[in-house]
Design a protein around this motif. Structure first.
Motif, PDB file in Angstrom:
ATOM      1  N   LEU A   1      -7.448 -13.045   3.062  1.00  0.00           N
ATOM      2  CA  LEU A   1      -7.721 -11.604   3.125  1.00  0.00           C
ATOM      3  C   LEU A   1      -8.802 -11.201   2.122  1.00  0.00           C
ATOM      4  O   LEU A   1      -8.933 -10.017   1.798  1.00  0.00           O
ATOM      5  N   SER A   2      -9.559 -12.150   1.664  1.00  0.00           N
ATOM      6  CA  SER A   2     -10.592 -11.867   0.666  1.00  0.00           C
ATOM      7  C   SER A   2     -11.557 -10.793   1.150  1.00  0.00           C
ATOM      8  O   SER A   2     -12.067 -10.859   2.274  1.00  0.00           O
ATOM      9  N   GLY A   3     -11.790  -9.802   0.289  1.00  0.00           N
ATOM     10  CA  GLY A   3     -12.734  -8.734   0.599  1.00  0.00           C
ATOM     11  C   GLY A   3     -12.175  -7.652   1.481  1.00  0.00           C
ATOM     12  O   GLY A   3     -12.863  -6.655   1.766  1.00  0.00           O
ATOM     13  N   LYS A   4     -10.941  -7.779   1.926  1.00  0.00           N
ATOM     14  CA  LYS A   4     -10.352  -6.767   2.803  1.00  0.00           C
ATOM     15  C   LYS A   4      -9.639  -5.699   1.979  1.00  0.00           C
ATOM     16  O   LYS A   4      -9.142  -5.961   0.890  1.00  0.00           O
TER      17      LYS A   4
ATOM     18  N   ALA B   1       2.384  -5.787  -0.545  1.00  0.00           N
ATOM     19  CA  ALA B   1       1.276  -5.505  -1.462  1.00  0.00           C
ATOM     20  C   ALA B   1       0.990  -6.704  -2.360  1.00  0.00           C
ATOM     21  O   ALA B   1      -0.179  -7.082  -2.569  1.00  0.00           O
ATOM     22  N   ARG B   2       2.030  -7.308  -2.901  1.00  0.00           N
ATOM     23  CA  ARG B   2       1.854  -8.473  -3.775  1.00  0.00           C
ATOM     24  C   ARG B   2       1.217  -9.636  -3.009  1.00  0.00           C
ATOM     25  O   ARG B   2       0.284 -10.287  -3.490  1.00  0.00           O
ATOM     26  N   ARG B   3       1.714  -9.889  -1.818  1.00  0.00           N
ATOM     27  CA  ARG B   3       1.199 -11.015  -1.035  1.00  0.00           C
ATOM     28  C   ARG B   3      -0.252 -10.777  -0.627  1.00  0.00           C
ATOM     29  O   ARG B   3      -1.076 -11.697  -0.676  1.00  0.00           O
ATOM     30  N   PHE B   4      -0.562  -9.561  -0.214  1.00  0.00           N
ATOM     31  CA  PHE B   4      -1.936  -9.242   0.166  1.00  0.00           C
ATOM     32  C   PHE B   4      -2.882  -9.425  -1.019  1.00  0.00           C
ATOM     33  O   PHE B   4      -3.981  -9.967  -0.876  1.00  0.00           O
ATOM     34  N   ALA B   5      -2.462  -8.947  -2.186  1.00  0.00           N
ATOM     35  CA  ALA B   5      -3.305  -9.073  -3.375  1.00  0.00           C
ATOM     36  C   ALA B   5      -3.532 -10.541  -3.719  1.00  0.00           C
ATOM     37  O   ALA B   5      -4.650 -10.947  -4.069  1.00  0.00           O
TER      38      ALA B   5
ATOM     39  N   ALA C   1      -3.663 -12.892  -1.674  1.00  0.00           N
ATOM     40  CA  ALA C   1      -4.539 -13.458  -0.646  1.00  0.00           C
ATOM     41  C   ALA C   1      -5.958 -12.919  -0.732  1.00  0.00           C
ATOM     42  O   ALA C   1      -6.803 -13.263   0.102  1.00  0.00           O
ATOM     43  N   GLY C   2      -6.215 -12.057  -1.729  1.00  0.00           N
ATOM     44  CA  GLY C   2      -7.583 -11.590  -1.959  1.00  0.00           C
ATOM     45  C   GLY C   2      -7.876 -10.168  -1.555  1.00  0.00           C
ATOM     46  O   GLY C   2      -9.009  -9.698  -1.719  1.00  0.00           O
ATOM     47  N   ALA C   3      -6.892  -9.462  -1.033  1.00  0.00           N
ATOM     48  CA  ALA C   3      -7.124  -8.080  -0.589  1.00  0.00           C
ATOM     49  C   ALA C   3      -7.046  -7.115  -1.771  1.00  0.00           C
ATOM     50  O   ALA C   3      -6.367  -7.378  -2.762  1.00  0.00           O
ATOM     51  N   ARG C   4      -7.752  -5.996  -1.635  1.00  0.00           N
ATOM     52  CA  ARG C   4      -7.620  -4.897  -2.583  1.00  0.00           C
ATOM     53  C   ARG C   4      -6.647  -3.904  -1.952  1.00  0.00           C
ATOM     54  O   ARG C   4      -6.896  -3.400  -0.853  1.00  0.00           O
ATOM     55  N   VAL C   5      -5.545  -3.626  -2.648  1.00  0.00           N
ATOM     56  CA  VAL C   5      -4.472  -2.843  -2.040  1.00  0.00           C
ATOM     57  C   VAL C   5      -4.421  -1.419  -2.576  1.00  0.00           C
ATOM     58  O   VAL C   5      -4.702  -1.159  -3.743  1.00  0.00           O
ATOM     59  N   VAL C   6      -4.049  -0.514  -1.679  1.00  0.00           N
ATOM     60  CA  VAL C   6      -3.729   0.864  -2.031  1.00  0.00           C
ATOM     61  C   VAL C   6      -2.242   1.046  -1.746  1.00  0.00           C
ATOM     62  O   VAL C   6      -1.803   0.864  -0.609  1.00  0.00           O
ATOM     63  N   ILE C   7      -1.474   1.356  -2.768  1.00  0.00           N
ATOM     64  CA  ILE C   7      -0.049   1.607  -2.612  1.00  0.00           C
ATOM     65  C   ILE C   7       0.161   3.105  -2.486  1.00  0.00           C
ATOM     66  O   ILE C   7      -0.187   3.871  -3.394  1.00  0.00           O
ATOM     67  N   ALA C   8       0.715   3.532  -1.370  1.00  0.00           N
ATOM     68  CA  ALA C   8       0.971   4.952  -1.115  1.00  0.00           C
ATOM     69  C   ALA C   8       2.476   5.151  -0.990  1.00  0.00           C
ATOM     70  O   ALA C   8       3.112   4.531  -0.133  1.00  0.00           O
ATOM     71  N   ASP C   9       3.039   6.014  -1.836  1.00  0.00           N
ATOM     72  CA  ASP C   9       4.496   6.134  -1.864  1.00  0.00           C
ATOM     73  C   ASP C   9       4.891   7.431  -2.547  1.00  0.00           C
ATOM     74  O   ASP C   9       4.138   7.969  -3.366  1.00  0.00           O
TER      75      ASP C   9
ATOM     76  N   GLY D   1      -5.079  -2.768  -7.878  1.00  0.00           N
ATOM     77  CA  GLY D   1      -5.274  -1.829  -6.783  1.00  0.00           C
ATOM     78  C   GLY D   1      -5.191  -0.390  -7.221  1.00  0.00           C
ATOM     79  O   GLY D   1      -5.410  -0.050  -8.382  1.00  0.00           O
ATOM     80  N   THR D   2      -4.834   0.476  -6.278  1.00  0.00           N
ATOM     81  CA  THR D   2      -4.803   1.919  -6.499  1.00  0.00           C
ATOM     82  C   THR D   2      -3.469   2.475  -6.023  1.00  0.00           C
ATOM     83  O   THR D   2      -2.901   1.992  -5.038  1.00  0.00           O
ATOM     84  N   PHE D   3      -2.982   3.497  -6.719  1.00  0.00           N
ATOM     85  CA  PHE D   3      -1.758   4.167  -6.288  1.00  0.00           C
ATOM     86  C   PHE D   3      -2.079   5.586  -5.834  1.00  0.00           C
ATOM     87  O   PHE D   3      -2.860   6.298  -6.465  1.00  0.00           O
ATOM     88  N   VAL D   4      -1.449   5.991  -4.727  1.00  0.00           N
ATOM     89  CA  VAL D   4      -1.582   7.346  -4.198  1.00  0.00           C
ATOM     90  C   VAL D   4      -0.183   7.896  -3.948  1.00  0.00           C
ATOM     91  O   VAL D   4       0.622   7.266  -3.250  1.00  0.00           O
ATOM     92  N   HIS D   5       0.116   9.042  -4.514  1.00  0.00           N
ATOM     93  CA  HIS D   5       1.399   9.686  -4.231  1.00  0.00           C
ATOM     94  C   HIS D   5       1.305  10.317  -2.843  1.00  0.00           C
ATOM     95  O   HIS D   5       0.415  11.120  -2.572  1.00  0.00           O
ATOM     96  N   LEU D   6       2.225   9.926  -1.948  1.00  0.00           N
ATOM     97  CA  LEU D   6       2.087  10.365  -0.563  1.00  0.00           C
ATOM     98  C   LEU D   6       3.438  10.547   0.116  1.00  0.00           C
ATOM     99  O   LEU D   6       4.308   9.683   0.063  1.00  0.00           O
TER     100      LEU D   6
END
Length: 259
Positions: free
Chosen positions: A5-8, A24-28, A30-38, A51-56
């Motif tokens: 998932l590099s660059g995704k 989120a942990r697995r994606f990170a 694997a190379g992904a940049r994650v946005v956690i929305a919760d 990554g980034t956190f968004v309150h949602l």
């Protein structure tokens, strides 16, 4: 590397705990940049994962649109959208005795939360991207006493399949993962019951861990799953297959004892 998932860029609702956090942990990793929305605070883990956190609140259509638009304006379009946020119902309560306020809340979060992601997400996803929704084995395998919850997840499957057809011209794949009993914070109040049911009703004879479900999300999000579209994958330890040896032994013992 398989399932790279590099660059995704991935946007994960309900990503601060349970299955969403495992994804989120697995994606990170694997190379992904994650946005956690919760709704739950996920800032610390988002920082840990780079990554980034968004309150949602996913039940709020305008909030979902705003979160996606603002994030993509800052970081660029997404490659992966995970519509995972959800809540449990009141197990053991018939539809006749169900609480209307809780049922409405289940619909708002479990069903409309996914609908809002499917409605607003595609405009913020690159062509060729992937959307994965969290359904439930309870959507297709009936558990008496969980009607409202099961109905919300059945709707998720329908939305998944319809969106897969509608987004196909853009090569955006839409699939769903349907877990059975998973050891998550949401299951904690009923964990002993879920563990016993998992032992008796699954070929695996155990409850699943969130990381085992995250592995399926990882596959579906990757380019290796390019021919997977409109599918619902049960992660259920074989629960949907039918009677287990444990169940047959229990019935046999009961008959032998004259029960």
């Amino acid at each position: 590397m398989f399932f790279d998932l590099s660059g995704k860029r991935a946007f994960i609702t309900g990503g601060a705990s349970g299955i969403g956090l495992a994804v989120a942990r697995r994606f990170a990793e694997a190379g992904a940049r994650v946005v956690i929305a919760d709704m739950q605070d996920g800032q610390a883990v988002a920082t840990e994962l780079g990554g980034t956190f968004v309150h949602l609140d996913v039940s709020d259509s305008a909030a979902v649109l705003s979160a996606l638009a603002q994030n993509c304006e800052q970081e660029g379009k997404l490659d992966i959208l995970i519509n995972n946020a959800g809540i449990n119902g009141a197990d053991g309560v018939t539809i006749e005795d169900s609480d209307e306020a809780l049922t409405r809340k289940l619909l708002e979060i479990n069903t409309l939360g996914v609908y809002h992601g499917l409605k607003h997400g595609p405009a913020h996803i690159r062509d060729g991207g992937a959307i994965i929704n969290t359904a439930s084995l309870g959507a297709t395998l009936m558990f008496p006493g969980s009607g409202p919850y099961s109905a919300t997840k059945a709707a998720v499957i329908n939305l998944t399949q319809m969106s897969a057809l509608e987004l196909a011209p853009r090569k955006i794949r839409v699939n769903a993962v349907a877990p059975s009993f998973i050891r998550t914070p949401l299951a904690q109040d009923d964990i002993e019951l879920f563990e016993k049911m998992s032992y008796n009703a699954t070929a695996a004879q155990r409850i699943a861990e969130p990381e085992e479900v995250a592995a399926v999300f990882h596959f579906l999000a990757s380019d290796d799953a390019s021919y997977m579209n409109g599918q619902v994958i049960n992660v259920d330890g074989g629960m949907s297959l039918g009677f287990t040896n444990v169940q047959l032994d229990m019935i046999s013992q009961e008959l032998t004892s004259g029960g």
